[in-house]
Design a protein around this motif. Structure first.
Motif, PDB file in Angstrom:
ATOM      1  N   LEU A   4       0.787  -0.983  -0.047  1.00 52.70           N
ATOM      2  CA  LEU A   4       0.105   0.152   0.254  1.00 52.70           C
ATOM      3  C   LEU A   4       0.839   1.047  -0.219  1.00 52.70           C
ATOM      4  O   LEU A   4       1.454   1.742   0.564  1.00 52.70           O
ATOM      5  CB  LEU A   4      -0.674   0.077   1.194  1.00 52.70           C
ATOM      6  CG  LEU A   4      -1.926  -0.983   0.949  1.00 52.70           C
ATOM      7  CD1 LEU A   4      -1.497  -2.330   2.243  1.00 52.70           C
ATOM      8  CD2 LEU A   4      -3.381  -0.939   1.787  1.00 52.70           C
ATOM      9  N   HIS A   5       0.561   2.252  -1.414  1.00 54.64           N
ATOM     10  CA  HIS A   5       1.471   3.540  -0.700  1.00 54.64           C
ATOM     11  C   HIS A   5      -0.049   4.406  -1.075  1.00 54.64           C
ATOM     12  O   HIS A   5      -0.414   4.934  -1.762  1.00 54.64           O
ATOM     13  CB  HIS A   5       1.792   3.133  -2.792  1.00 54.64           C
ATOM     14  CG  HIS A   5       2.997   4.710  -2.148  1.00 54.64           C
ATOM     15  ND1 HIS A   5       3.457   5.253  -3.156  1.00 54.64           N
ATOM     16  CD2 HIS A   5       3.516   5.131  -1.789  1.00 54.64           C
ATOM     17  CE1 HIS A   5       4.657   5.824  -3.698  1.00 54.64           C
ATOM     18  NE2 HIS A   5       4.233   6.297  -2.314  1.00 54.64           N
ATOM     19  N   ILE A   6       0.432   5.229   0.389  1.00 58.62           N
ATOM     20  CA  ILE A   6      -0.446   6.346   0.306  1.00 58.62           C
ATOM     21  C   ILE A   6       0.221   8.000   0.491  1.00 58.62           C
ATOM     22  O   ILE A   6       1.429   8.023   1.385  1.00 58.62           O
ATOM     23  CB  ILE A   6      -0.917   6.102   1.748  1.00 58.62           C
ATOM     24  CG1 ILE A   6      -1.367   4.403   1.773  1.00 58.62           C
ATOM     25  CG2 ILE A   6      -1.658   7.327   2.075  1.00 58.62           C
ATOM     26  CD1 ILE A   6      -2.425   4.181   3.415  1.00 58.62           C
ATOM     27  N   ARG A   7       0.256   8.152   0.038  1.00 59.70           N
ATOM     28  CA  ARG A   7       0.122   9.974  -0.446  1.00 59.70           C
ATOM     29  C   ARG A   7      -0.726  11.016  -0.062  1.00 59.70           C
ATOM     30  O   ARG A   7      -1.410  11.233  -0.555  1.00 59.70           O
ATOM     31  CB  ARG A   7       0.404  10.277  -1.724  1.00 59.70           C
ATOM     32  CG  ARG A   7       1.953   9.116  -2.757  1.00 59.70           C
ATOM     33  CD  ARG A   7       1.715   9.646  -4.242  1.00 59.70           C
ATOM     34  NE  ARG A   7       2.799   8.110  -4.673  1.00 59.70           N
ATOM     35  CZ  ARG A   7       1.994   7.585  -5.431  1.00 59.70           C
ATOM     36  NH1 ARG A   7       0.969   7.463  -5.573  1.00 59.70           N
ATOM     37  NH2 ARG A   7       2.967   6.658  -6.520  1.00 59.70           N
ATOM     38  N   LEU A   8      -0.071  11.959   0.655  1.00 63.82           N
ATOM     39  CA  LEU A   8      -0.143  13.182   1.316  1.00 63.82           C
ATOM     40  C   LEU A   8      -0.225  14.219   1.530  1.00 63.82           C
ATOM     41  O   LEU A   8       1.246  14.359   1.222  1.00 63.82           O
ATOM     42  CB  LEU A   8      -0.907  12.851   3.165  1.00 63.82           C
ATOM     43  CG  LEU A   8      -1.742  11.316   3.655  1.00 63.82           C
ATOM     44  CD1 LEU A   8      -1.532  11.607   4.745  1.00 63.82           C
ATOM     45  CD2 LEU A   8      -2.473  11.222   2.839  1.00 63.82           C
ATOM     46  N   GLY A  63      -5.360  13.508  -0.806  1.00 62.10           N
ATOM     47  CA  GLY A  63      -4.547  12.730  -1.120  1.00 62.10           C
ATOM     48  C   GLY A  63      -4.586  11.135  -2.546  1.00 62.10           C
ATOM     49  O   GLY A  63      -5.783  11.706  -3.085  1.00 62.10           O
ATOM     50  N   HIS A  64      -3.817   9.914  -2.179  1.00 61.54           N
ATOM     51  CA  HIS A  64      -4.273   9.237  -3.342  1.00 61.54           C
ATOM     52  C   HIS A  64      -3.813   7.785  -2.835  1.00 61.54           C
ATOM     53  O   HIS A  64      -2.797   7.440  -1.754  1.00 61.54           O
ATOM     54  CB  HIS A  64      -2.504   9.484  -4.543  1.00 61.54           C
ATOM     55  CG  HIS A  64      -2.472   8.920  -5.115  1.00 61.54           C
ATOM     56  ND1 HIS A  64      -3.888   8.639  -6.064  1.00 61.54           N
ATOM     57  CD2 HIS A  64      -1.677   7.934  -5.541  1.00 61.54           C
ATOM     58  CE1 HIS A  64      -3.714   7.688  -7.210  1.00 61.54           C
ATOM     59  NE2 HIS A  64      -2.387   6.516  -6.778  1.00 61.54           N
ATOM     60  N   PHE A  65      -3.997   6.902  -2.413  1.00 64.81           N
ATOM     61  CA  PHE A  65      -3.966   5.779  -1.919  1.00 64.81           C
ATOM     62  C   PHE A  65      -4.190   4.059  -3.094  1.00 64.81           C
ATOM     63  O   PHE A  65      -5.242   4.237  -3.925  1.00 64.81           O
ATOM     64  CB  PHE A  65      -5.917   5.767  -1.058  1.00 64.81           C
ATOM     65  CG  PHE A  65      -5.427   4.022  -0.243  1.00 64.81           C
ATOM     66  CD1 PHE A  65      -5.478   4.868   1.211  1.00 64.81           C
ATOM     67  CD2 PHE A  65      -5.539   3.211  -0.651  1.00 64.81           C
ATOM     68  CE1 PHE A  65      -5.473   3.942   2.343  1.00 64.81           C
ATOM     69  CE2 PHE A  65      -5.216   2.121   0.617  1.00 64.81           C
ATOM     70  CZ  PHE A  65      -5.570   2.325   1.770  1.00 64.81           C
ATOM     71  N   GLU A  66      -3.301   3.902  -2.627  1.00 68.01           N
ATOM     72  CA  GLU A  66      -2.956   2.667  -4.126  1.00 68.01           C
ATOM     73  C   GLU A  66      -2.542   1.326  -3.559  1.00 68.01           C
ATOM     74  O   GLU A  66      -1.840   1.796  -2.213  1.00 68.01           O
ATOM     75  CB  GLU A  66      -1.793   3.434  -5.169  1.00 68.01           C
ATOM     76  CG  GLU A  66      -1.673   2.005  -6.305  1.00 68.01           C
ATOM     77  CD  GLU A  66      -0.124   2.825  -7.265  1.00 68.01           C
ATOM     78  OE1 GLU A  66      -0.347   2.312  -8.025  1.00 68.01           O
ATOM     79  OE2 GLU A  66       0.010   4.734  -6.882  1.00 68.01           O
ATOM     80  N   ILE A  67      -3.008   0.516  -3.432  1.00 65.41           N
ATOM     81  CA  ILE A  67      -2.676  -0.830  -3.210  1.00 65.41           C
ATOM     82  C   ILE A  67      -2.562  -2.177  -4.555  1.00 65.41           C
ATOM     83  O   ILE A  67      -3.234  -1.486  -5.636  1.00 65.41           O
ATOM     84  CB  ILE A  67      -3.137  -1.718  -1.644  1.00 65.41           C
ATOM     85  CG1 ILE A  67      -3.169  -2.945  -1.812  1.00 65.41           C
ATOM     86  CG2 ILE A  67      -5.011  -1.975  -3.622  1.00 65.41           C
ATOM     87  CD1 ILE A  67      -4.491  -3.047  -0.769  1.00 65.41           C
TER      88      ILE A  67
END
Length: 130
Positions: A4-8, A63-67
């Motif tokens: 999981l890569h979460i960018r804020l 934000g961006h949430f990638e899995i």
């Protein structure tokens, strides 16, 4: 084995907030997608809010949430539930100013194209089937 890569952007998280986000992201992968917590990696990164626009408009927060998951391991319904829950987690973390055009992305990766510990996911699948 998700990654999981979460960018804020627009909010500097405290260590406690970051840990909560990582714990909750892991919990979502486990409860909604059936992933193993001990094989779940979560990276949370911040970026300056000036780097982020939506519709050519500056944002207060973003934000961006990638899995990344193994292809074929989850149904469309499971993925839809995960996307809704991940967006809610971003909204909880970033607050009311989060634009609805905030993406949660699930990338299905072929099992022979990724792995951990020096082994592909395909090699693990084959070993379990034997």
């Amino acid at each position: 084995m998700p990654f999981l890569h979460i960018r804020l952007a627009g909010k500097n998280l405290t260590d406690g907030e970051r840990l909560h986000l990582q714990d909750e992201a892991t919990r979502l992968a486990v409860t909604l997608l059936g992933k193993r917590a001990e094989a779940t990696a979560v990276l949370v990164e911040g970026t300056p809010i000036a780097n982020w626009t939506i519709g050519a408009r500056r944002q207060k927060v973003a934000g961006h949430f990638e899995i990344l998951i193994s292809e074929g391991t989850n149904t469309a319904e499971e993925k839809a539930r995960f996307i809704a829950a991940a967006y809610a987690l971003l909204e909880e973390t970033l607050g009311a100013h989060l634009d609805p055009v905030t993406y949660v992305v699930i990338r299905d990766i072929a099992m022979d194209s990724w792995g951990y510990g020096g082994r592909t996911q395909e090699s693990r699948r084959v070993a379990l089937a034997a």
